[in-house]
Design a protein around this motif. Sequence first.
Motif, PDB file in Angstrom:
ATOM      1  N   THR A  62       0.833  -1.205   0.000  1.00  0.00           N
ATOM      2  CA  THR A  62       0.000   0.000   0.000  1.00  0.00           C
ATOM      3  C   THR A  62       0.870   1.257   0.000  1.00  0.00           C
ATOM      4  O   THR A  62       0.538   2.257  -0.651  1.00  0.00           O
ATOM      5  CB  THR A  62      -0.946  -0.013   1.225  1.00  0.00           C
ATOM      6  N   ASP A  68      -5.894  -0.805  -4.830  1.00  0.00           N
ATOM      7  CA  ASP A  68      -5.347  -1.407  -3.607  1.00  0.00           C
ATOM      8  C   ASP A  68      -6.356  -2.402  -3.038  1.00  0.00           C
ATOM      9  O   ASP A  68      -7.307  -2.008  -2.371  1.00  0.00           O
ATOM     10  CB  ASP A  68      -5.024  -0.333  -2.569  1.00  0.00           C
ATOM     11  N   GLU A  69      -6.157  -3.660  -3.312  1.00  0.00           N
ATOM     12  CA  GLU A  69      -7.058  -4.714  -2.850  1.00  0.00           C
ATOM     13  C   GLU A  69      -8.518  -4.281  -3.013  1.00  0.00           C
ATOM     14  O   GLU A  69      -9.261  -4.187  -2.038  1.00  0.00           O
ATOM     15  CB  GLU A  69      -6.765  -5.043  -1.384  1.00  0.00           C
TER      16      GLU A  69
END
Length: 271
Positions: A61, A189-190
């Motif tokens: 991240t 991000d995910e």
Amino acid sequence: MSPHTDILKTLNPKVSDRDVEISFTGVSKTWGENHVLRGLDFDVRAGEKVSIIGPSGSGKTTILRILMTLETPDVGVVTVGGDVLWDAKPGVKNKETKQTIATRRKVGMVFQQFNLFPHMTVLENVIEAPIHVLGISKADAMERAVDLLELVGLQEHMKHTPPELSGGQQQRVAIARALAMRPQVMLFDEPTSALDPELIGEVLNVIRRLATTTNMTMLMVTHEMRFAQEISDRVVMFDKGVVVEQGPPEQLFKNPQQERTQRFLKAVNPY
Ligand SMILES: Nc1ncnc2c1ncn2[C@@H]1O[C@H](COP(=O)(O)OP(=O)(O)OP(=O)(O)O)[C@@H](O)[C@H]1O
Ligand SMILES: [Mg+2]
């Protein structure tokens, strides 16, 4: 012809002058004693679709947040589309410059937790930044927003507010909102990890469509290994702030060379 062909065309930035789209050179980031990135060297080519995998806390991240200028590196150079985003020197307080802000506009990001404005309608969420940041007229911003919301399958929900939508719908709004800024680079991000399992597919379908039909550069952190294998040109295994191993998905998933990658893949998919 699909009704979405026109809007998809606008998501094809010129690639000629941006061979290397993203580059990290010698980038380090520390919080106290925690060395999150350690002299990271990492490039993404224009139009490339890259997935980052790796254990929790490995700095995935942080890489995306540095590209969004939400974090500042301690040391190192980061460029986007050939322009310097960060040129961080040790011992100096590295701050955003005009150049940082201009370069950062090439980048759009979709977060794990949607981050929509809850009191605004879906349409207002999508037109807000184009009007206030890019200075586009309200009429033009609305026209583009409607096309983008149609692309992500939410034309019926334009007047709703985010709390009235499912998580999968909210994440699709977040994707439309990022695309409204015409980014060259999209970061994810995910994007499905906060969703109930039955809502994951609708979000992955939108990302798959962007990956297969546009030449935007895409960098995605994901735990969806099958999806990463399907849409990525390259998968990067990350641990402790450095690249452990990288390669085409078939190679990295089926024949990982590093013991750390083998152990990680076994842990996430023990069957
Ligand atoms: N603002 C912050 N202040 C202090 N430490 C931080 C901050 N942001 C991140 N960290 C630490 O940096 C490390 C890397 O965080 P990062 O979020 O990049 O990891 P990640 O690989 O994305 O992990 P996950 O898979 O859990 O999302 C972690 O140890 C985290 O606790
Ligand atoms: Mg993370």
